[in-house]
Enzyme design. Structure first.
Site, PDB file in Angstrom:
ATOM      1  N   GLY A  24       0.805  -1.218   0.000  1.00 30.22           N
ATOM      2  CA  GLY A  24       0.000   0.000   0.000  1.00 30.22           C
ATOM      3  C   GLY A  24       0.836   1.265   0.000  1.00 30.22           C
ATOM      4  N   ARG A  69       8.810   5.059   1.585  1.00 21.54           N
ATOM      5  CA  ARG A  69       9.591   5.588   2.706  1.00 21.54           C
ATOM      6  C   ARG A  69      10.137   6.989   2.423  1.00 21.54           C
ATOM      7  NH1 ARG A  69      10.872  -0.269   3.544  1.00 21.54           N
ATOM      8  NH2 ARG A  69      10.015  -0.756   5.597  1.00 21.54           N
ATOM      9  N   LYS A  81      11.784  -3.394 -10.100  1.00 16.04           N
ATOM     10  CA  LYS A  81      13.249  -3.506 -10.003  1.00 16.04           C
ATOM     11  C   LYS A  81      13.815  -2.631  -8.898  1.00 16.04           C
ATOM     12  CE  LYS A  81      14.393  -4.659 -14.786  1.00 16.04           C
ATOM     13  NZ  LYS A  81      15.190  -4.229 -15.952  1.00 16.04           N
ATOM     14  N   GLY A  83       5.213   4.611  -8.874  1.00 15.65           N
ATOM     15  CA  GLY A  83       5.966   3.377  -9.131  1.00 15.65           C
ATOM     16  C   GLY A  83       5.052   2.154  -9.081  1.00 15.65           C
ATOM     17  N   HIS A  84       4.204   2.094  -8.053  1.00 13.46           N
ATOM     18  CA  HIS A  84       3.252   0.973  -7.970  1.00 13.46           C
ATOM     19  C   HIS A  84       2.270   1.015  -9.145  1.00 13.46           C
ATOM     20  CE1 HIS A  84       4.072   1.572  -3.508  1.00 13.46           C
ATOM     21  NE2 HIS A  84       4.325   0.295  -3.650  1.00 13.46           N
ATOM     22  N   VAL A  89      10.574   3.691 -11.142  1.00 12.12           N
ATOM     23  CA  VAL A  89      10.085   5.023 -11.510  1.00 12.12           C
ATOM     24  C   VAL A  89      10.786   6.040 -10.616  1.00 12.12           C
ATOM     25  CG1 VAL A  89       8.047   6.519 -11.704  1.00 12.12           C
ATOM     26  CG2 VAL A  89       7.869   4.081 -12.245  1.00 12.12           C
TER      27      VAL A  89
END
Ligand code: PAF
Length: 278
Positions: free
Chosen positions: A27, A183, A144, A32-33, A172
């Protein structure tokens, strides 16, 4: 898009589907996700995204309690992406009894991140295997950005003969080069301004290797010194072979430079694949 929190309900919805594309996450979704989700949608249907902050992969002094939990915002983002199911179980659903059977990764999961975060890849591999058994995807997408995780999961799939293709999504980055990560939100303004140095350091290593340098240990040391001097606490900077992640030796051509370092209380990791010109 349907949100499902129970394993039995998800299994019912997915029964008979043999082309499931799956993106496991914890979550706090960022671009990027979302890129991984788009990649999954190019492979199969239905698209399933899991959101579960896995206690098994956090060490006792790590940020499990404070890890950002933003389920409503995450679902909003996924709704715009044509996701079919969000699987968001609670800890009781995933671990109704103490998880005493675990997946113990080989050396690949004990070096680098595994050395600085003991038990981390045991926790990751165990929850990923459980999620694979629940979702039974044909494809599963991993970024990655967490390079070693991607390789550990690939090797687990290979050694356990799981009928799943692991698809790798590119990292990304923000315009200044910082890899997107949940983070990053922990960084102060000053730390955020400093953070791109990690990737810049990896790029310097790559440029030196592409220009013909083969003294990988000296490159690692120089990178460490540079980060130390700028106020980072470095766990490792390592130039390794792909895909074994063993230390690179002169003559190796398929490499990856990986780094983990702390800025204040925030630990950042990054990596860069390097191919030595023939
Ligand atoms: O990369 C992550 O977010 C996690 O390690 C994963 C793969 C979802 C397992 O908890």
């Amino acid at each position: 898009m349907e949100r499902v929190s129970r394993i039995a309900a998800l299994r019912e919805r997915l029964a008979g589907h043999r082309q499931v594309a799956f993106v496991p996450t914890m979550g706090n979704l960022h671009e990027g996700h979302l890129a991984l989700v788009r990649l999954a949608a190019n492979h199969g249907r239905p698209v399933v995204v899991s959101i579960f902050v896995n206690p098994l992969q956090f060490g006792p002094r790590e940020d499990f309690a404070s890890y950002p939990r933003t389920l409503e915002e995450d679902c909003e983002k996924l709704r715009e992406l044509d996701v079919d199911f969000v699987f968001a179980p609670d800890t009781e659903e995933m671990y109704p009894v103490s998880q005493t059977f675990v997946v113990e990764p080989p050396r690949l999961g004990q070096i680098l991140e595994g050395e600085f975060r003991p038990g981390f890849f045991r926790g990751v591999a165990t929850v990923v295997l459980k999620l694979f058994n629940i979702v039974q995807p044909r494809w599963a997408v991993f970024g990655k950005k967490d390079y070693q995780q991607l390789l550990v999961v690939r090797e687990m799939v290979r050694q356990f003969n799981l009928p799943i293709e692991i698809v790798a999504g590119e990292t990304v980055r923000a315009p200044d080069g910082l890899a997107l990560s949940s983070r990053n939100g922990y960084l102060s303004e000053a730390e955020r301004a400093e953070a791109p140095r990690l990737y810049a350091t990896l790029r310097e290593i790559a440029q030196a290797i592409e220009a013909g340098t083969q003294d990988f240990r000296a490159l690692e040391q120089r990178a460490r010194d540079r980060l130390d001097k700028a106020g980072w606490q470095v766990d490792y900077v390592a130039v390794q072979q792909r895909p074994s992640l063993e230390p690179a030796q002169p003559g190796d051509r398929e490499l990856v430079a990986l780094a983990a370092a702390r800025l204040g209380r925030t630990r950042l990791i990054d990596n860069l694949e390097i191919t030595v010109p023939a």
